[in-house]
Structures are given as structure tokens and as C-alpha cells.
Design an enzyme around this catalytic site. Structure first.
Site, PDB file in Angstrom:
ATOM      1  N   PRO A 130       0.815  -1.221   0.000  1.00 33.69           N
ATOM      2  CA  PRO A 130       0.000   0.000   0.000  1.00 33.69           C
ATOM      3  C   PRO A 130       0.849   1.273   0.000  1.00 33.69           C
ATOM      4  CG  PRO A 130       0.261  -0.769   2.230  1.00 33.69           C
ATOM      5  CD  PRO A 130       1.105  -1.682   1.371  1.00 33.69           C
ATOM      6  N   ARG A 140       9.493  -5.262   4.714  1.00 36.19           N
ATOM      7  CA  ARG A 140       9.153  -6.325   5.652  1.00 36.19           C
ATOM      8  C   ARG A 140       8.619  -7.578   4.966  1.00 36.19           C
ATOM      9  NH1 ARG A 140       4.703  -4.506   9.983  1.00 36.19           N
ATOM     10  NH2 ARG A 140       2.971  -4.037   8.658  1.00 36.19           N
ATOM     11  N   LYS A 155       4.609  -5.246  -6.359  1.00 33.79           N
ATOM     12  CA  LYS A 155       3.702  -4.273  -6.976  1.00 33.79           C
ATOM     13  C   LYS A 155       3.391  -3.203  -5.924  1.00 33.79           C
ATOM     14  CE  LYS A 155      -0.449  -3.152  -7.235  1.00 33.79           C
ATOM     15  NZ  LYS A 155      -0.243  -1.710  -7.394  1.00 33.79           N
ATOM     16  N   PRO A 156       4.087  -2.069  -5.996  1.00 35.79           N
ATOM     17  CA  PRO A 156       3.804  -1.016  -5.017  1.00 35.79           C
ATOM     18  C   PRO A 156       2.482  -0.328  -5.356  1.00 35.79           C
ATOM     19  CG  PRO A 156       5.423  -0.246  -6.618  1.00 35.79           C
ATOM     20  CD  PRO A 156       5.088  -1.667  -6.995  1.00 35.79           C
ATOM     21  N   SER A 209      -6.289  -3.115   1.837  1.00 39.62           N
ATOM     22  CA  SER A 209      -7.667  -3.150   2.324  1.00 39.62           C
ATOM     23  C   SER A 209      -8.177  -4.588   2.451  1.00 39.62           C
ATOM     24  CB  SER A 209      -8.567  -2.372   1.368  1.00 39.62           C
ATOM     25  OG  SER A 209      -8.550  -2.988   0.098  1.00 39.62           O
ATOM     26  N   THR A 210      -9.137  -4.757   3.338  1.00 40.10           N
ATOM     27  CA  THR A 210      -9.724  -6.081   3.548  1.00 40.10           C
ATOM     28  C   THR A 210     -10.418  -6.554   2.265  1.00 40.10           C
ATOM     29  OG1 THR A 210     -10.024  -5.434   5.837  1.00 40.10           O
ATOM     30  CG2 THR A 210     -11.223  -7.379   5.118  1.00 40.10           C
ATOM     31  N   VAL A 212      -9.732  -5.934  -0.956  1.00 40.29           N
ATOM     32  CA  VAL A 212      -8.781  -6.446  -1.954  1.00 40.29           C
ATOM     33  C   VAL A 212      -8.127  -7.731  -1.431  1.00 40.29           C
ATOM     34  CG1 VAL A 212      -6.640  -5.960  -3.207  1.00 40.29           C
ATOM     35  CG2 VAL A 212      -8.388  -4.199  -3.034  1.00 40.29           C
ATOM     36  N   GLU A 230      -2.112  -8.722   5.424  1.00 40.26           N
ATOM     37  CA  GLU A 230      -2.184  -7.727   6.498  1.00 40.26           C
ATOM     38  C   GLU A 230      -3.270  -6.757   6.074  1.00 40.26           C
ATOM     39  OE1 GLU A 230      -0.603  -7.960   9.183  1.00 40.26           O
ATOM     40  OE2 GLU A 230       1.217  -9.092   8.761  1.00 40.26           O
ATOM     41  N   CYS A 264      -2.926   1.084   9.522  1.00 37.07           N
ATOM     42  CA  CYS A 264      -3.902   0.060   9.907  1.00 37.07           C
ATOM     43  C   CYS A 264      -3.846  -0.241  11.402  1.00 37.07           C
ATOM     44  CB  CYS A 264      -3.716  -1.199   9.082  1.00 37.07           C
ATOM     45  SG  CYS A 264      -2.013  -1.705   9.025  1.00 37.07           S
ATOM     46  N   GLU A 361     -12.999   1.438   9.667  1.00 34.35           N
ATOM     47  CA  GLU A 361     -11.742   2.162   9.820  1.00 34.35           C
ATOM     48  C   GLU A 361     -11.853   3.524   9.137  1.00 34.35           C
ATOM     49  OE1 GLU A 361      -8.655  -0.034   7.875  1.00 34.35           O
ATOM     50  OE2 GLU A 361      -7.254   0.302   9.512  1.00 34.35           O
TER      51      GLU A 361
HETATM   52  P1  ADP Z   1      -5.879   1.240   0.061  1.00 35.12           P
HETATM   53  O1  ADP Z   1      -7.332   1.498   0.204  1.00 35.12           O
HETATM   54  O2  ADP Z   1      -5.100   1.348   1.302  1.00 35.12           O
HETATM   55  O3  ADP Z   1      -5.238   1.918  -1.119  1.00 35.12           O
HETATM   56  P2  ADP Z   1      -5.933  -1.173  -1.489  1.00 35.12           P
HETATM   57  O4  ADP Z   1      -6.220  -2.521  -0.969  1.00 35.12           O
HETATM   58  O5  ADP Z   1      -6.850  -0.583  -2.479  1.00 35.12           O
HETATM   59  O6  ADP Z   1      -5.775  -0.298  -0.181  1.00 35.12           O
HETATM   60  O7  ADP Z   1      -4.464  -1.096  -2.102  1.00 35.12           O
HETATM   61  C1  ADP Z   1      -3.367  -1.830  -1.604  1.00 35.12           C
HETATM   62  C2  ADP Z   1      -2.576  -2.384  -2.775  1.00 35.12           C
HETATM   63  O8  ADP Z   1      -3.410  -3.301  -3.472  1.00 35.12           O
HETATM   64  C3  ADP Z   1      -2.150  -1.329  -3.785  1.00 35.12           C
HETATM   65  O9  ADP Z   1      -0.874  -1.658  -4.288  1.00 35.12           O
HETATM   66  C4  ADP Z   1      -3.206  -1.477  -4.858  1.00 35.12           C
HETATM   67  O10 ADP Z   1      -2.765  -1.047  -6.125  1.00 35.12           O
HETATM   68  C5  ADP Z   1      -3.403  -2.976  -4.852  1.00 35.12           C
HETATM   69  N1  ADP Z   1      -4.655  -3.443  -5.468  1.00 35.12           N
HETATM   70  C6  ADP Z   1      -5.844  -2.815  -5.526  1.00 35.12           C
HETATM   71  N2  ADP Z   1      -6.737  -3.586  -6.206  1.00 35.12           N
HETATM   72  C7  ADP Z   1      -6.079  -4.719  -6.589  1.00 35.12           C
HETATM   73  C8  ADP Z   1      -6.433  -5.898  -7.309  1.00 35.12           C
HETATM   74  N3  ADP Z   1      -7.665  -6.087  -7.788  1.00 35.12           N
HETATM   75  N4  ADP Z   1      -5.482  -6.839  -7.485  1.00 35.12           N
HETATM   76  C9  ADP Z   1      -4.242  -6.673  -7.015  1.00 35.12           C
HETATM   77  N5  ADP Z   1      -3.847  -5.591  -6.337  1.00 35.12           N
HETATM   78  C10 ADP Z   1      -4.738  -4.616  -6.115  1.00 35.12           C
END
Ligand code: ADP
Length: 461
Positions: A130, A140, A155-156, A209-210, A212, A230, A264, A361
Site C-alpha cells: 500500500p 518487511r 507491486k507497489p 484493504s480487507t 482487496v 495484512e 492500519c 476504519e
Molecule cells: P488502500 O485502500 O489502502 O489503497 P488497497 O487494498 O486498495 O488499499 O491497495 C493496496 C494495494 O493493493 C495497492 O498496491 C493497490 O494497487 C493494490 N490493489 C488494488 N486492487 C487490486 C487488485 N484487484 N489486485 C491486485 N492488487 C490490487
């Protein structure tokens, strides 16, 4: 195709970065897969030395990395520098722990047999991270993965890819061979799908996020990958009548307002016992009022902008919901006069457990205060959620601190402390806050397979 990485404090475009998708992800997976054989065959001492060198370089570039974090994420520079030390710590710890990945010898059940357990690397790891800790959430995962002999495709977040690229560049400068650490950035769903579909990727590790996280867990079923998650929290911060007021105010402030409430493990609900409620609400509001809001590069600023407009709208909707149900704004409660995505540090009183502020949250600089009467009530309220990541308690009773710690359905508990994360302790949640642990000796197991080897017919010649 490209997209823009922006500074959330000013809206200015920092740089255009390429937008990658399935093809680039598959290329990165191939490169990680090809590198796995040689990387996993190195001695633990060799891998340890590479990681140590990477750690040294991260620390040598602490100032630059800190500035990059503040630039793309917005947190105050002091917090960013703290994140570099914290994030680099996972690489240092992993360098040390690499040499301690022991197997077992099991007493055999037959005289002519010998039974062993080998610990071997899982394989190629997909690490999805994230924006709130652009460096530490990567190190980590990658530190222990590399220590165990795995290779990674990172994948950041699309919002903060620059710190990831800088860290990866430093891994190359440390001599870690190309192909061991790969970064892809761009379309999240495309990259995620490619990582999930590949039979060469043996594990997905995710912080975010929960919603995703659940998608990734379901997607990993197709190839039966291992997953570590996490996910979101809903941290209670419980202040008992017998707490030291100053310690509780300082601890709750740190637990709530770090990174403008965007972690979180941030306190999401401050549960305060009847006898100390008034005193705590006053002292806490005073402390919150002193938090300076502004661009994270300005000296003295304690609260940067929120990450984007959607984050501010979420905060606004939660506060609106609370007020409509009878809560009272004790401090703040609106956008900051600086504009952009700056929000006033906020304290809301008379919050009840049916309000959105208690249920979900908020991920912003809003501290909801809920009043409780007894220890049992506090535990019930604290556990009344699907999340279970961090919890905080403030009390001067040894017996109570132990009793309540045991009763809390959470993965981490801080007693009289608001900031407890460290690379040497296991971090992770229960219930829908996730699976697995990061950091500490326990975090290594997430990247290891166990192999049982039976040597039979020992007496045959
Ligand atoms: P936040 O709401 O904190 O941005 P996300 O869960 O949306 O949390 O994002 C956390 C990571 O997950 C980011 O790197 C985001 O690009 C990635 N992400 C979001 N959607 C997907 C998906 N469908 N598949 C894989 N990675 C994803």
C-alpha cells in the site's frame, strides 16, 4: 502508457511513470523464476551479506529516501525518516535471521530410519503493498523472502511507486543479482491477475484493504498459492480510570495521529472509562489542538495531507453519520483552511457503537471517544468487530493489563504505549485483519516450506 505520481500536499506532478500490465508482470515473473534457482542455492551467509549491504545503503540514503516518502506520500519528514530506519530494520533483521533457518532431526520410530525436516524457500513471491508506508511495507516482505532464498515481484501502490523503485535500485547497488527483486507498477487488477494466474508464483503477500485482500485470497485458490494478508484494523484504545492521564494522552495521540491517522494500527476508537472521561477528553483535545497541520517538509508539522480526495470524503461521511446520530464535535470536524486534502485534527465525543466511526476504519485524523463503565463492557465493545489487528490499553494495574490483554481478540496489544511496531516482534492480525505474521523470527516461516525426508533401510549395507 504512463500515469502521474503527484505530491498530495501541493497537487504538483512529481514525475510520469510507465503504466505496466499483464505482459510486463509476466516478464517480471519469468525473471524472478529464472533467478530463483541461483539465488536459493547461495549459502545463507552469502544472502545475509547481500542483505546487510542493502541495509547499509538504505541507511546511507536515509535523507533522500525520507524526502521521497514525504514527497509522494505526504507524511511529515520526521516520520518519513523514522520509516526509513524502521523499514531498513527489516532488511537488517532478515540479514541476521538468514543464518538461523534451521531444520529438525526427529527421533525415528524404527531403528533403521532417520527422519529430517528441511526448510526450503517457497519460490517466487508476489508482494502487493500500500501507499501509507511506501518503504517499510516492502522491506518487511522482501527482507525475509530474500533471506529464505525466494525471489520477488513487487507491486507497489500506484500512488507511491517512487520509493519502491529507489529501494530496488539500492538492492542492485548492493550486488543483489538482477531478477531477484523486480518491480511492476500500473494497473493494479491486471498485475494482480497475472500474479494470481501464474503457476510460477508460489505465494502472494499483501498489505492493504480487507476487500482487496479477500479478492486475492479467493484468486490464489486457482493455483493453491500460499497467502499472507495484512488487512484493515479497527483498533480500540482503552483508557481505564486507573491510567496515568499524561501517559494515556501521549499514547493515544501517537496511536491515533501518526501519518494523519492513515495506518492500519491507528487507534480507531478511543474507549474511555466513566471516571476519567471528562479529564481525558479535555487533556486529549488540548494535545490534539497543538498538532501543526501542513506540508510535511515544513519543520514542526505533525499532520500532513490525506492521501487523496476520496480519503477526505470518507472522513466527512463518517463524521456526518456520527453527528446525525448524536455525537458531538469537540475539536476540528472540517477541512483545513490550507485546502487540498488537509483535514483538521478532530476529536468527536459521545460516539456510540452503532456509528460508522465505531464500525469501520476511518483512516484519517479523527479520534472518536466512546464512554464505558466496566472492564467487561470495554472488552465486549473492543471485540465487537470483524477486525483484530492492534489494540491499546492504558492502565496502571498489572492484573488488569494482563487480564485485558488476554481477553482482547487482537494480534498486537500495546500496554501504556501507542507505537509498538518493530522488526523484531511479530506483526499481524486475527479475524478479518489477516493471515500470517511479518517481522521477527516467526515472519520467516511465511517464506519457507517444510520438507520431511525419511532415510530408510539404514542397516542394509
Ligand atoms: P488502500 O485502500 O489502502 O489503497 P488497497 O487494498 O486498495 O488499499 O491497495 C493496496 C494495494 O493493493 C495497492 O498496491 C493497490 O494497487 C493494490 N490493489 C488494488 N486492487 C487490486 C487488485 N484487484 N489486485 C491486485 N492488487 C490490487
Amino acid at each position: 502508457m504512463s500515469w502521474q505520481v503527484c505530491n498530495p500536499a501541493t497537487g504538483e506532478v512529481i514525475v510520469d511513470v510507465p503504466c505496466m500490465g499483464q505482459k510486463e508482470t509476466n516478464d517480471a515473473i519469468s525473471s524472478a523464476y529464472e533467478s530463483f534457482y541461483s539465488w536459493s542455492k547461495l549459502t545463507a551467509t552469502k544472502r545475509s551479506k547481500y542483505l546487510r549491504k542493502w541495509y547499509d545503503l538504505l541507511i546511507a540514503h536515509k535523507e533522500d529516501l525520507g524526502q521521497l516518502i514525504t514527497l509522494e506520500q505526504g507524511k511529515p519528514l520526521k516520520e518519513s525518516l523514522g520509516e526509513v530506519s524502521y523499514g531498513a530494520g527489516f532488511i537488517e533483521f532478515s540479514a541476521e535471521e538468514a543464518k538461523r533457518i534451521y531444520g529438525d532431526i526427529i527421533p525415528a520410530t524404527l531403528p533403521d530410519r532417520r527422519l529430517f525436516v528441511l526448510k526450503q524457500p517457497v519460490g517466487v513471491v508476489g508482494a502487493i503493498t500500500p501507499w501509507n508506508f511506501p518503504l517499510a511495507m516492502i522491506t518487511r516482505k522482501v527482507g525475509p523472502a530474500l533471506a529464505c532464498g525466494c525471489t520477488v515481484v513487487i507491486k507497489p501502490s500506484e500512488l507511491t511507486p517512487l520509493t519502491a523503485l529507489a529501494a530496488a535500485e539500492l538492492s542492485l547497488q548492493a550486488g543483489i543479482p538482477p531478477g531477484v527483486v523486480n518491480v511492476v507498477m500500473g494497473n493494479a487488477a491486471d498485475i494482480g491477475d497475472a500474479l494470481l494466474a501464474s503457476t510460477q508464483v508460489r505465494k502472494i503477500t499483501f498489505t492493504g484493504s480487507t476487500a482487496v485482500g479477500k479478492k486475492l485470497m479467493a484468486g490464489a485458490a486457482g493455483t493453491v498459492k500460499r497467502v499472507s494478508l495484512e488487512l484493515g484494523g479497527n483498533a480500540p484504545c482503552i483508557v481505564f480510570d486507573d491510567a496515568d492521564l499524561d501517559v494515556a494522552v501521549k499514547g493515544a495521540l501517537a496511536a491515533k495521529f501518526r501519518n494523519s491517522g492513515q495506518t492500519c494500527v491507528c487507534a480507531n476508537r478511543v474507549l474511555v472509562q466513566e471516571g476519567i472521561y471528562e479529564k481525558f477528553a479535555n487533556a486529549f483535545s488540548k494535545a490534539v489542538q497543538n498538532l501543526q497541520v501542513g506540508d510535511g517538509f515544513i519543520e514542526g508539522v505533525a499532520q500532513g495531507p490525506l492521501i487523496n480526495e476520496a480519503a477526505v470524503q470518507k472522513v466527512e461521511s463518517f463524521i456526518k453519520d456520527a453527528i446525525s446520530k448524536g455525537a458531538k464535535v469537540l475539536l476540528g470536524g472540517k477541512r483545513h483552511s490550507l485546502g487540498m486534502t488537509f483535514y483538521e485534527p478532530t476529536v468527536i465525543g459521545d460516539v456510540k457503537s452503532d456509528m460508522l466511526l465505531s464500525r469501520e476504519e476511518v483512516f484519517g485524523p479523527v479520534a472518536p471517544l466512546l464512554l464505558f463503565k466496566t472492564e467487561e463492557e470495554a472488552i465486549r465493545l473492543a471485540n465487537d468487530t470483524n477486525a483484530g489487528l492492534a489494540a491499546y490499553i492504558f492502565t496502571n494495574s498489572i492484573q488488569r493489563s494482563w487480564r485485558v490483554s488476554e481477553a482482547l481478540e487482537y494480534g498486537l496489544v500495546g500496554i501504556n504505549e501507542g507505537i509498538i511496531s518493530t522488526e523484531v516482534a511479530p506483526f499481524g492480525g486475527v479475524k478479518q485483519s489477516g493471515l500470517g505474521r511479518e517481522g521477527s523470527k516467526y515472519g520467516m516461516d511465511e517464506y519457507l516450506e517444510m520438507k520431511y525426508v525419511c532415510l530408510g533401510n539404514m542397516n542394509s549395507n
